[in-house]
Write a protein that holds these residues in place. Sequence first.
Motif, PDB file in Angstrom:
ATOM      1  N   TYR A  55       0.815  -1.169   0.133  1.00  0.00           N
ATOM      2  CA  TYR A  55      -0.104   0.039  -0.059  1.00  0.00           C
ATOM      3  C   TYR A  55       0.605   1.114  -0.058  1.00  0.00           C
ATOM      4  O   TYR A  55       0.635   2.673  -0.229  1.00  0.00           O
ATOM      5  CB  TYR A  55      -1.269   0.422   0.823  1.00  0.00           C
ATOM      6  CG  TYR A  55      -1.540  -0.835   0.886  1.00  0.00           C
ATOM      7  CD1 TYR A  55      -2.392  -1.927   0.120  1.00  0.00           C
ATOM      8  CD2 TYR A  55      -2.361  -1.623   2.326  1.00  0.00           C
ATOM      9  CE1 TYR A  55      -3.513  -2.863   0.944  1.00  0.00           C
ATOM     10  CE2 TYR A  55      -3.220  -2.724   2.627  1.00  0.00           C
ATOM     11  CZ  TYR A  55      -4.251  -3.005   1.282  1.00  0.00           C
ATOM     12  OH  TYR A  55      -4.613  -4.389   1.488  1.00  0.00           O
ATOM     13  N   ALA A  56       2.108   0.931   0.380  1.00  0.00           N
ATOM     14  CA  ALA A  56       2.873   2.487   1.024  1.00  0.00           C
ATOM     15  C   ALA A  56       2.881   3.001  -0.477  1.00  0.00           C
ATOM     16  O   ALA A  56       3.174   3.973  -1.042  1.00  0.00           O
ATOM     17  CB  ALA A  56       4.311   2.420   0.989  1.00  0.00           C
ATOM     18  N   PHE A  57       3.067   2.334  -2.128  1.00  0.00           N
ATOM     19  CA  PHE A  57       3.558   3.415  -3.388  1.00  0.00           C
ATOM     20  C   PHE A  57       2.160   3.013  -3.954  1.00  0.00           C
ATOM     21  O   PHE A  57       1.888   3.590  -4.789  1.00  0.00           O
ATOM     22  CB  PHE A  57       3.849   1.555  -4.409  1.00  0.00           C
ATOM     23  CG  PHE A  57       5.551   1.623  -3.248  1.00  0.00           C
ATOM     24  CD1 PHE A  57       6.636   1.856  -4.216  1.00  0.00           C
ATOM     25  CD2 PHE A  57       5.863  -0.225  -2.585  1.00  0.00           C
ATOM     26  CE1 PHE A  57       8.186   1.554  -3.167  1.00  0.00           C
ATOM     27  CE2 PHE A  57       6.616  -0.546  -2.003  1.00  0.00           C
ATOM     28  CZ  PHE A  57       7.828   0.552  -2.677  1.00  0.00           C
ATOM     29  N   TYR A  58       0.871   3.058  -2.756  1.00  0.00           N
ATOM     30  CA  TYR A  58      -0.311   3.686  -3.977  1.00  0.00           C
ATOM     31  C   TYR A  58      -0.835   5.225  -3.139  1.00  0.00           C
ATOM     32  O   TYR A  58      -0.668   5.044  -1.947  1.00  0.00           O
ATOM     33  CB  TYR A  58      -1.319   2.288  -3.703  1.00  0.00           C
ATOM     34  CG  TYR A  58      -1.182   1.638  -5.000  1.00  0.00           C
ATOM     35  CD1 TYR A  58      -1.889   0.844  -5.612  1.00  0.00           C
ATOM     36  CD2 TYR A  58       0.177   0.691  -3.672  1.00  0.00           C
ATOM     37  CE1 TYR A  58      -1.384  -0.042  -6.792  1.00  0.00           C
ATOM     38  CE2 TYR A  58       0.429  -0.507  -5.017  1.00  0.00           C
ATOM     39  CZ  TYR A  58      -0.393  -0.376  -6.258  1.00  0.00           C
ATOM     40  OH  TYR A  58      -0.342  -1.714  -7.035  1.00  0.00           O
ATOM     41  N   ALA A  65     -10.184  -1.545  -3.661  1.00  0.00           N
ATOM     42  CA  ALA A  65      -8.711  -2.286  -3.893  1.00  0.00           C
ATOM     43  C   ALA A  65      -7.865  -0.713  -4.514  1.00  0.00           C
ATOM     44  O   ALA A  65      -8.527   0.282  -5.071  1.00  0.00           O
ATOM     45  CB  ALA A  65      -8.643  -3.118  -4.658  1.00  0.00           C
ATOM     46  N   PRO A  66      -7.057  -0.601  -3.851  1.00  0.00           N
ATOM     47  CA  PRO A  66      -5.207   0.074  -4.583  1.00  0.00           C
ATOM     48  C   PRO A  66      -5.149   0.142  -5.610  1.00  0.00           C
ATOM     49  O   PRO A  66      -4.753  -1.250  -6.358  1.00  0.00           O
ATOM     50  CB  PRO A  66      -4.517  -0.021  -3.375  1.00  0.00           C
ATOM     51  CG  PRO A  66      -4.534  -1.399  -2.963  1.00  0.00           C
ATOM     52  CD  PRO A  66      -6.373  -1.675  -2.977  1.00  0.00           C
ATOM     53  N   GLU A  67      -5.198   1.483  -6.515  1.00  0.00           N
ATOM     54  CA  GLU A  67      -5.212   1.287  -7.752  1.00  0.00           C
ATOM     55  C   GLU A  67      -4.841   2.038  -7.945  1.00  0.00           C
ATOM     56  O   GLU A  67      -3.822   2.036  -9.585  1.00  0.00           O
ATOM     57  CB  GLU A  67      -6.617   1.299  -9.054  1.00  0.00           C
ATOM     58  CG  GLU A  67      -7.944   0.600  -8.423  1.00  0.00           C
ATOM     59  CD  GLU A  67      -9.099   0.875  -9.254  1.00  0.00           C
ATOM     60  OE1 GLU A  67      -8.970   1.671  -9.977  1.00  0.00           O
ATOM     61  OE2 GLU A  67      -9.974  -0.314  -9.139  1.00  0.00           O
ATOM     62  N   LEU A 269       1.844   9.568  11.632  1.00  0.00           N
ATOM     63  CA  LEU A 269       1.098   8.269  10.930  1.00  0.00           C
ATOM     64  C   LEU A 269      -0.020   8.390  11.485  1.00  0.00           C
ATOM     65  O   LEU A 269      -0.827   8.281  10.359  1.00  0.00           O
ATOM     66  CB  LEU A 269       1.605   7.006  10.908  1.00  0.00           C
ATOM     67  CG  LEU A 269       1.508   5.523  10.398  1.00  0.00           C
ATOM     68  CD1 LEU A 269       2.793   4.487  10.683  1.00  0.00           C
ATOM     69  CD2 LEU A 269       0.301   5.226  11.142  1.00  0.00           C
ATOM     70  N   TYR A 270      -0.341   8.729  13.184  1.00  0.00           N
ATOM     71  CA  TYR A 270      -1.870   8.664  13.280  1.00  0.00           C
ATOM     72  C   TYR A 270      -2.711   9.630  12.229  1.00  0.00           C
ATOM     73  O   TYR A 270      -3.722   9.698  11.951  1.00  0.00           O
ATOM     74  CB  TYR A 270      -2.269   8.481  14.640  1.00  0.00           C
ATOM     75  CG  TYR A 270      -3.992   8.174  15.368  1.00  0.00           C
ATOM     76  CD1 TYR A 270      -4.710   6.932  14.515  1.00  0.00           C
ATOM     77  CD2 TYR A 270      -4.262   9.328  15.663  1.00  0.00           C
ATOM     78  CE1 TYR A 270      -5.422   7.789  15.409  1.00  0.00           C
ATOM     79  CE2 TYR A 270      -5.377   9.925  16.454  1.00  0.00           C
ATOM     80  CZ  TYR A 270      -5.477   8.595  16.079  1.00  0.00           C
ATOM     81  OH  TYR A 270      -7.169   8.186  16.392  1.00  0.00           O
ATOM     82  N   GLU A 271      -2.358  10.705  12.381  1.00  0.00           N
ATOM     83  CA  GLU A 271      -3.051  11.896  12.086  1.00  0.00           C
ATOM     84  C   GLU A 271      -2.506  12.121  10.752  1.00  0.00           C
ATOM     85  O   GLU A 271      -3.761  12.827  10.297  1.00  0.00           O
ATOM     86  CB  GLU A 271      -1.755  13.353  13.151  1.00  0.00           C
ATOM     87  CG  GLU A 271      -2.534  14.713  12.246  1.00  0.00           C
ATOM     88  CD  GLU A 271      -4.007  14.638  13.020  1.00  0.00           C
ATOM     89  OE1 GLU A 271      -4.510  15.481  12.747  1.00  0.00           O
ATOM     90  OE2 GLU A 271      -4.135  14.242  14.375  1.00  0.00           O
ATOM     91  N   ILE A 279      -4.189   5.858   3.655  1.00  0.00           N
ATOM     92  CA  ILE A 279      -4.192   5.038   3.910  1.00  0.00           C
ATOM     93  C   ILE A 279      -2.577   4.792   3.552  1.00  0.00           C
ATOM     94  O   ILE A 279      -1.116   3.641   3.968  1.00  0.00           O
ATOM     95  CB  ILE A 279      -4.476   3.713   4.036  1.00  0.00           C
ATOM     96  CG1 ILE A 279      -6.423   4.147   4.795  1.00  0.00           C
ATOM     97  CG2 ILE A 279      -4.566   2.761   4.512  1.00  0.00           C
ATOM     98  CD1 ILE A 279      -6.152   4.559   6.121  1.00  0.00           C
ATOM     99  N   GLY A 280      -2.450   4.745   2.251  1.00  0.00           N
ATOM    100  CA  GLY A 280      -0.785   5.044   1.658  1.00  0.00           C
ATOM    101  C   GLY A 280       0.018   4.922   1.937  1.00  0.00           C
ATOM    102  O   GLY A 280       1.137   4.841   2.333  1.00  0.00           O
ATOM    103  N   PHE A 281      -0.661   6.676   2.784  1.00  0.00           N
ATOM    104  CA  PHE A 281       0.777   7.410   3.108  1.00  0.00           C
ATOM    105  C   PHE A 281       1.496   6.949   4.144  1.00  0.00           C
ATOM    106  O   PHE A 281       2.412   6.965   4.707  1.00  0.00           O
ATOM    107  CB  PHE A 281       0.563   9.532   3.320  1.00  0.00           C
ATOM    108  CG  PHE A 281       1.609  10.091   3.733  1.00  0.00           C
ATOM    109  CD1 PHE A 281       2.399  10.439   2.504  1.00  0.00           C
ATOM    110  CD2 PHE A 281       1.013  10.325   4.817  1.00  0.00           C
ATOM    111  CE1 PHE A 281       3.230  11.272   2.926  1.00  0.00           C
ATOM    112  CE2 PHE A 281       1.732  11.267   5.253  1.00  0.00           C
ATOM    113  CZ  PHE A 281       3.236  12.128   4.557  1.00  0.00           C
TER     114      PHE A 281
END
Length: 310
Positions: A55-58, A65-67, A269-271, A279-281
């Motif tokens: 997910y880090a790359f989306y 679904a991450p696209e 991360l939470y904020e 979510i990706g960030f």
Amino acid sequence: MSEVSTSPNAAPGLSERLRRAAQNGRLTATLILLPPALILFTLFVMLPLGESGVYAFYDWNGYGAPEDFVGFRNFEQMFGHSVFSVAAGNTVKIVIVSLLVQLPLALLLALLIYKKTPTNAAFRLIFFVPYIMAEVAAGLIWSFVFDGNYGVTASIANSLGIDRFFVLADRELAFYAVMVVIVWKYFGFHMMIYIAALQGVPDDQVEAAQIEGASRRQIVRHVQIPHIRPAIAVSVFFSIIGALQVFDVIIPLTNGGPSNQTHTIVTYLYEFGLTRLRIGFGSAVGVVLFIVAVLVAVFYQRIFMRRANP
């Protein structure tokens, strides 16, 4: 032609070790207990970690679904964000304060109350209570203490006849208040580690040093500290890893404010990840934190733990 060593000191082969394990019941216990643990660890640790790495790359908000593949853009935004720099710096500060203030304080108190007496047992309980208290509860209690209108600081200001001050609203003072709470909250855990180790120091060695005329400081430095060095190494490791994960205390205390000055990497991360549905960030931040924690654990185990356990 060389012969296989049959000396009693030769290391047993795999089949021999399996036979011994089967005889003493260890093999059966391993076959029964290991699979459930591996399944749980895979489902709740390894799979989420793997998914976060993807997910880090989306650019993904958590729905569907991450696209939208963005490559390393999340990482670029993170390292270019001024608040992340503040959060990383605060995390490093917590590590330093934990090592230079929290652990020495815990060791000093442990040296004072490690002997088994009713009075010392009462003091151990008092000092250990903050650790067993829930982090959220501790944060809420200290937020009242630092409240400039109704808290303890307000009472102090009124008694001294000075203007009320708001510690948690001050950009310069808020993070110092956070560090005070962190030291108060966790020093009891390390104190108990040191107490357990000090109770294992042979009494005859301490008595021999006293007979030789050694002072209390010399006994601590040359007799007790060398014996508890493995416990100190473990305590330092827990302190560093715990400092990287500070979250529950800060959220009820300051929620990262004022002006994002008290964020750590986890609260960042939470904020900026979860609460804003990025979510990706947030996954990118989690990946960086995971890599840092793994590197710290690996290098610490290889360098310091081996020296502490020669």
